[in-house]
Scaffold this motif. Sequence first.
Motif, short mmCIF file in Angstrom:
data_model
loop_
_atom_site.label_atom_id
_atom_site.label_comp_id
_atom_site.label_asym_id
_atom_site.label_seq_id
_atom_site.Cartn_x
_atom_site.Cartn_y
_atom_site.Cartn_z
N PHE A 67 0.86 -1.18 0.00
CA PHE A 67 0.00 0.00 0.00
C PHE A 67 0.90 1.24 0.00
CE2 PHE A 67 -2.87 -3.23 1.29
CZ PHE A 67 -4.14 -2.81 0.95
N LYS A 68 0.80 2.03 -1.05
CA LYS A 68 1.62 3.24 -1.20
C LYS A 68 0.72 4.45 -0.98
CE LYS A 68 4.49 3.16 -4.59
NZ LYS A 68 5.03 3.25 -5.96
N GLU A 69 1.04 5.25 0.03
CA GLU A 69 0.21 6.41 0.36
C GLU A 69 0.87 7.69 -0.13
OE1 GLU A 69 -1.84 6.59 4.17
OE2 GLU A 69 -0.95 8.59 4.47
N TYR A 70 0.09 8.50 -0.81
CA TYR A 70 0.56 9.81 -1.27
C TYR A 70 -0.06 10.88 -0.37
CZ TYR A 70 2.15 7.53 -5.55
OH TYR A 70 2.79 6.72 -6.45
N GLN A 71 0.77 11.73 0.21
CA GLN A 71 0.31 12.82 1.08
C GLN A 71 0.72 14.16 0.48
OE1 GLN A 71 2.15 12.01 4.87
NE2 GLN A 71 0.75 10.30 5.36
N THR A 72 -0.25 15.00 0.30
CA THR A 72 0.07 16.33 -0.24
C THR A 72 0.19 17.34 0.91
OG1 THR A 72 -2.27 16.90 -0.50
CG2 THR A 72 -1.17 15.85 -2.37
N PHE A 126 -1.43 15.68 -6.68
CA PHE A 126 -1.23 14.24 -6.75
C PHE A 126 -0.72 13.86 -8.15
CE2 PHE A 126 -4.37 14.30 -3.25
CZ PHE A 126 -3.69 13.49 -2.35
N VAL A 173 -3.45 8.95 -9.64
CA VAL A 173 -3.88 8.93 -8.23
C VAL A 173 -5.08 9.88 -8.13
CG1 VAL A 173 -3.17 9.24 -5.83
CG2 VAL A 173 -1.50 8.51 -7.54
N THR A 211 -8.41 8.94 -6.74
CA THR A 211 -9.37 8.71 -5.67
C THR A 211 -8.63 8.41 -4.37
OG1 THR A 211 -9.49 6.33 -6.19
CG2 THR A 211 -11.07 7.78 -7.30
N SER A 212 -9.41 8.24 -3.31
CA SER A 212 -8.78 8.00 -2.00
C SER A 212 -7.98 6.70 -2.02
CB SER A 212 -9.85 7.95 -0.91
OG SER A 212 -10.79 6.92 -1.19
N ILE A 213 -8.43 5.69 -2.77
CA ILE A 213 -7.67 4.46 -2.93
C ILE A 213 -8.03 3.85 -4.28
CG2 ILE A 213 -9.39 3.04 -1.73
CD1 ILE A 213 -6.97 1.33 -0.72
N SER A 214 -7.04 3.35 -4.98
CA SER A 214 -7.26 2.73 -6.29
C SER A 214 -6.19 1.68 -6.53
CB SER A 214 -7.23 3.79 -7.40
OG SER A 214 -5.99 4.47 -7.40
#
Length: 488
Positions: free
Chosen positions: A161-166, A181, A185, A187-190
């Motif tokens: 699971f790779k999380e992107y934080q802006t 993003f 990327v 949606t909240s998860i894809s």
Amino acid sequence: MSIKPTYQELYATFTSLARQVNELEGLANQNQALIQENQGLIKENRGIIKQNQLLLKENRQLKDKLFTYENPKNSRNSSMPPSKDENHPKPNQSLRKSSDRKVGGQKGRKGKTLEMTAHPDEIIELVPDYCTSCGNALQDFSPQKEQSRQIVDIPPIKAVFKEYQTFSKICNCGCTSTADFPSGVNTSISYGENIEGLVAYFHARQFLPFARMQEVFNAVFNIHISEGGIHCLLNRFSDKTKPIYEIIKQRVCNSTVIGADETGVKVNRSKHWFWTWQTPNLTYITHSRNRKGETVTTHFPNGFPNSTLVHDGWKPHLNTFAKNHQSCLPHLQRRLNYLNLKYKSATWGLDFSKLLYDALELKKTLPFQNKEYTIERAKIIQKLQCLLEKPPDKTHKELFSFYKRMRRERQHLFTFLFLENVPADNNASERAIRNVKVKQKISGQFKIEQAAQNFAQIRSVIDTIIKNGLNVLDELALIAKFEFQRVD
């Protein structure tokens, strides 16, 4: 002095004349009866002749039907696929000739086996702690390496699971800037590009149904994905392949030698068709509702003016505009196998079979443009001319129909003898289109036309990847990763 006849004499004469008249009337009546009888016999004879003709026609039909039961068409004597064979075909129907080679791998063939790697990921040292004879401890003795053995295995697969934080920053000017993003990327998860490429790989390369694909992702990769999610991922991936799909189509159209074929496919319980046009390095497959020539003109309106089109003689392909045509000889050979069985007294079919075989052997045995090759080629063309000038018996209906077809296609039979890169068969096109049959046997019909076209599009890309010696899964993941721009 005249003597007048007496009454008795006159009576006798009259009686004689009356008797003659009665005899003549009897003969006339008898003659009339004979005429009527003759007309009846003529009418009866015509009925017998007509009945005899009907019986002869029925006899021929029954013989044909009996022959069909005794010698059913199969993949060896017709263009039927092997899946339609009711029983194993007779050995003498094969087009393959026996050779002197033994069964199995041939001499000089490089085999592959499981090999040890020079750089293992983990090394486990097995050192004895005590003597197996006297029991003394061996901790103070230096070990000496004896043997190595390796086990290759796959570790448990765990999703990443790779999380992107802006983040945002406020400038001295008072403006707030927020990072965007990256592409994809949204949606909240894809699902990521590797999963997207893997779905396409399972669908169009391994032909997995959606339910089994869902099970694989859950059991092997520990990823929950619904059948609807799989469908969405396929639609998304198919959209990404469109530019590549169009490039394949353009390059196929510009190729010097093109193979074409078509096969039936079920879409929502209706019969549709898959068409293919392919080369040694490219495969273009498309879905169509029909098997008519309009499919060809829709995709290739100008035909193939610079190409030789290789096909099985289906009319839309035969009518396609091309520089040259080449009919598939194995199709004709299988048809002749059947006809030669049916009309054993006819020699025309046997002679034509030998002519096709000699043409194929000539291309195999002699170098192209060799002087002897040119002489033998001229003999084959001359033999073809002789056979077409001496038709088979018209009572051999199917053989005569085949003869008429050969007269129409005479210019397309031996193109491969004049052009070095043109094959004599349509096998490559059949291999390119066969995958849809495998897909249907495993997964069943396509529910909507969009799903059928998605498969055709993705399979075109996969087949092209395979033909160019690339890794299918890696290339599909690469396609899923980038957003391609349309190339005109």
